[in-house]
Design a protein around this motif. Structure first.
Motif, PDB file in Angstrom:
ATOM      1  N   LEU A  69     -10.412  -7.096  17.547  1.00 20.09           N
ATOM      2  CA  LEU A  69     -10.689  -5.835  16.840  1.00 20.09           C
ATOM      3  C   LEU A  69     -12.171  -5.741  16.508  1.00 20.09           C
ATOM      4  O   LEU A  69     -12.772  -6.707  16.040  1.00 20.09           O
ATOM      5  N   ARG A  70     -12.726  -4.578  16.761  1.00 20.84           N
ATOM      6  CA  ARG A  70     -14.085  -4.243  16.340  1.00 20.84           C
ATOM      7  C   ARG A  70     -14.000  -2.976  15.508  1.00 20.84           C
ATOM      8  O   ARG A  70     -13.555  -1.944  16.002  1.00 20.84           O
ATOM      9  N   MET A  71     -14.413  -3.060  14.259  1.00 20.06           N
ATOM     10  CA  MET A  71     -14.329  -1.897  13.375  1.00 20.06           C
ATOM     11  C   MET A  71     -15.631  -1.755  12.592  1.00 20.06           C
ATOM     12  O   MET A  71     -16.336  -2.738  12.349  1.00 20.06           O
ATOM     13  N   LEU A 257       0.708 -13.895   9.614  1.00 13.78           N
ATOM     14  CA  LEU A 257      -0.587 -13.285   9.900  1.00 13.78           C
ATOM     15  C   LEU A 257      -0.410 -11.962  10.632  1.00 13.78           C
ATOM     16  O   LEU A 257      -1.120 -10.984  10.352  1.00 13.78           O
ATOM     17  N   VAL A 258       0.533 -11.902  11.555  1.00 17.61           N
ATOM     18  CA  VAL A 258       0.818 -10.647  12.249  1.00 17.61           C
ATOM     19  C   VAL A 258       1.221  -9.569  11.242  1.00 17.61           C
ATOM     20  O   VAL A 258       0.716  -8.433  11.273  1.00 17.61           O
ATOM     21  N   ALA A 259       2.112  -9.910  10.317  1.00 16.79           N
ATOM     22  CA  ALA A 259       2.565  -8.952   9.309  1.00 16.79           C
ATOM     23  C   ALA A 259       1.410  -8.510   8.418  1.00 16.79           C
ATOM     24  O   ALA A 259       1.294  -7.340   8.050  1.00 16.79           O
ATOM     25  N   SER A 260       0.535  -9.468   8.090  1.00 19.57           N
ATOM     26  CA  SER A 260      -0.597  -9.156   7.227  1.00 19.57           C
ATOM     27  C   SER A 260      -1.598  -8.238   7.913  1.00 19.57           C
ATOM     28  O   SER A 260      -2.115  -7.283   7.326  1.00 19.57           O
ATOM     29  N   ASP A 262      -0.930  -6.103  10.361  1.00 18.24           N
ATOM     30  CA  ASP A 262      -0.320  -4.783  10.493  1.00 18.24           C
ATOM     31  C   ASP A 262      -0.327  -4.038   9.161  1.00 18.24           C
ATOM     32  O   ASP A 262      -0.557  -2.823   9.111  1.00 18.24           O
ATOM     33  N   ALA A 263      -0.084  -4.761   8.060  1.00 16.14           N
ATOM     34  CA  ALA A 263      -0.060  -4.129   6.738  1.00 16.14           C
ATOM     35  C   ALA A 263      -1.439  -3.643   6.319  1.00 16.14           C
ATOM     36  O   ALA A 263      -1.566  -2.652   5.591  1.00 16.14           O
ATOM     37  N   ALA A 264      -2.508  -4.320   6.786  1.00 19.43           N
ATOM     38  CA  ALA A 264      -3.872  -3.922   6.429  1.00 19.43           C
ATOM     39  C   ALA A 264      -4.262  -2.581   7.032  1.00 19.43           C
ATOM     40  O   ALA A 264      -5.100  -1.865   6.498  1.00 19.43           O
ATOM     41  N   ARG A 265      -3.683  -2.247   8.181  1.00 24.69           N
ATOM     42  CA  ARG A 265      -3.939  -0.974   8.849  1.00 24.69           C
ATOM     43  C   ARG A 265      -5.440  -0.731   9.022  1.00 24.69           C
ATOM     44  O   ARG A 265      -5.989   0.287   8.616  1.00 24.69           O
ATOM     45  N   PHE A 266      -6.098  -1.720   9.626  1.00 24.45           N
ATOM     46  CA  PHE A 266      -7.526  -1.616   9.899  1.00 24.45           C
ATOM     47  C   PHE A 266      -7.794  -0.450  10.852  1.00 24.45           C
ATOM     48  O   PHE A 266      -7.000  -0.166  11.750  1.00 24.45           O
ATOM     49  N   VAL A 267      -8.956   0.193  10.662  1.00 26.75           N
ATOM     50  CA  VAL A 267      -9.280   1.409  11.412  1.00 26.75           C
ATOM     51  C   VAL A 267     -10.521   1.207  12.267  1.00 26.75           C
ATOM     52  O   VAL A 267     -11.534   0.672  11.805  1.00 26.75           O
ATOM     53  N   SER A 268     -10.435   1.646  13.503  1.00 26.77           N
ATOM     54  CA  SER A 268     -11.605   1.764  14.370  1.00 26.77           C
ATOM     55  C   SER A 268     -11.594   3.186  14.923  1.00 26.77           C
ATOM     56  O   SER A 268     -10.684   3.969  14.643  1.00 26.77           O
ATOM     57  N   ARG A 278      -2.905  -2.508  15.578  1.00 26.25           N
ATOM     58  CA  ARG A 278      -1.607  -3.195  15.525  1.00 26.25           C
ATOM     59  C   ARG A 278      -1.758  -4.536  16.220  1.00 26.25           C
ATOM     60  O   ARG A 278      -2.283  -4.627  17.343  1.00 26.25           O
ATOM     61  N   ALA A 279      -1.336  -5.593  15.557  1.00 24.38           N
ATOM     62  CA  ALA A 279      -1.501  -6.943  16.100  1.00 24.38           C
ATOM     63  C   ALA A 279      -0.688  -7.126  17.369  1.00 24.38           C
ATOM     64  O   ALA A 279       0.478  -6.680  17.448  1.00 24.38           O
ATOM     65  N   GLN A 280      -1.289  -7.755  18.357  1.00 26.16           N
ATOM     66  CA  GLN A 280      -0.619  -8.083  19.621  1.00 26.16           C
ATOM     67  C   GLN A 280      -0.831  -9.547  19.890  1.00 26.16           C
ATOM     68  O   GLN A 280      -1.770  -9.954  20.601  1.00 26.16           O
ATOM     69  N   PRO A 281       0.024 -10.397  19.332  1.00 20.26           N
ATOM     70  CA  PRO A 281      -0.181 -11.856  19.441  1.00 20.26           C
ATOM     71  C   PRO A 281      -0.165 -12.337  20.886  1.00 20.26           C
ATOM     72  O   PRO A 281       0.591 -11.844  21.719  1.00 20.26           O
ATOM     73  N   ASP A 282      -1.019 -13.316  21.136  1.00 15.04           N
ATOM     74  CA  ASP A 282      -1.036 -14.015  22.429  1.00 15.04           C
ATOM     75  C   ASP A 282      -0.127 -15.235  22.305  1.00 15.04           C
ATOM     76  O   ASP A 282      -0.403 -16.116  21.509  1.00 15.04           O
TER      77      ASP A 282
END
Length: 286
Positions: A69-71, A257-260, A262-268, A278-282
């Protein structure tokens, strides 16, 4: 564990948004984009589950491969009018403001008197910023404050005749900028911010304002400041001037961490439009 490269305030923001973060290490800002690709930096990051990197926007291409993510470090929140009419407040906010005014005997008046602005600086703005932010406070000195405030309007909130809060406003054509805020109490009295902001927006609407810039916020739709401004109908938009970039690199995934994330709803932003991460785990990194 989180490693943060950049200002302590950035570490506070990211760690606060990610409730999963229990331990963090903060490193100061880097001196060159080449440091992001150096072996020493990769060794530094190796023990972290997540790495937050605050860098100049021009350094984005040098962020480590795999950065998810880059925001922008800051976003703008703006209230825009529908059609050709002036801005309007949501009915729910108008009702809330009326309730606060009845309960607290709030009244708002507007002034361009330089003495009022000088008193606002000394009695409300400076003490409030100092008390709220402590050693991290960024205070504008009085001479600069008065110079910048020239031509602005001061919204003055009183409670039963006592001056309890104020907000500086600047109108430029059909755009209203909400500026410096000050309060006699920390935190401000109940409903003081809502009443000041709402009356200021209505003051602008009466003068043909169709756009209200409510100031900068952090790029998270879960952030308290973002949620507060959204109650007035303000939406997240790119700032006028480019901001520093916060890159997030997850090195070890976990369900928490995935739930956290997603809950943060970071914006770019993509083509000027806000996108919520939305987190996309590897699977290889769990």
């Amino acid at each position: 564990m989180m490693l943060c490269v950049g200002a302590p305030s950035t570490a506070d923001f990211v760690a606060g948004a990610l409730l999963e973060v229990e331990e963090r290490t903060v490193v100061g800002r880097l001196g060159s984009p080449l440091e992001l690709r150096a072996a020493a930096f990769h060794r530094l990051c190796s023990g972290a589950d997540i790495v937050a990197m605050e860098v100049p926007r021009a350094w984005q291409a040098c962020l480590p491969a795999g950065t998810q993510l880059r925001m922008p470090a800051w976003v703008s929140q703006e209230l825009l009018a529908a059609g050709k009419s002036p801005v309007t407040l949501p009915a729910s906010m108008r009702k809330e403001v009326r309730r606060h005014c009845r309960r607290n005997a709030y009244e708002v008046r507007f002034s361009t008197d330089s003495n009022d602005i000088r008193h606002f600086y000394a009695r409300l703005y400076r003490p409030y910023v100092s008390a709220r932010f402590g050693t991290g406070a960024v205070l504008v000195d009085e001479e600069q404050f008065l110079a910048v405030s020239r031509g602005m309007t001061l919204a003055m909130l009183t409670a039963a005749g006592e001056w309890v809060a104020g907000l500086l406003l600047r109108q430029h054509g059909e755009t209203l900028h909400l500026g410096w805020f000050g309060s006699a109490a920390v935190p401000p009295r109940a409903g003081a911010s809502e009443v000041l902001d709402a009356h200021s927006i209505e003051w602008g609407a009466a003068r043909g304002v169709r756009r209200v810039i409510m100031g900068h916020s952090r790029p998270s739709l879960a952030d308290g400041v973002v949620r507060y401004k959204s109650r007035f109908g303000a939406t997240v938009r790119p700032t006028r001037f480019p901001q520093r970039t916060i890159g997030l690199l997850v090195q070890r995934w976990s369900p928490a961490l995935v739930a956290s994330l997603d809950a943060a709803r970071f914006v770019s932003f993509r083509d000027g439009k806000a996108c919520v991460y939305r987190a996309q785990p590897d699977p290889a990194m769990t």
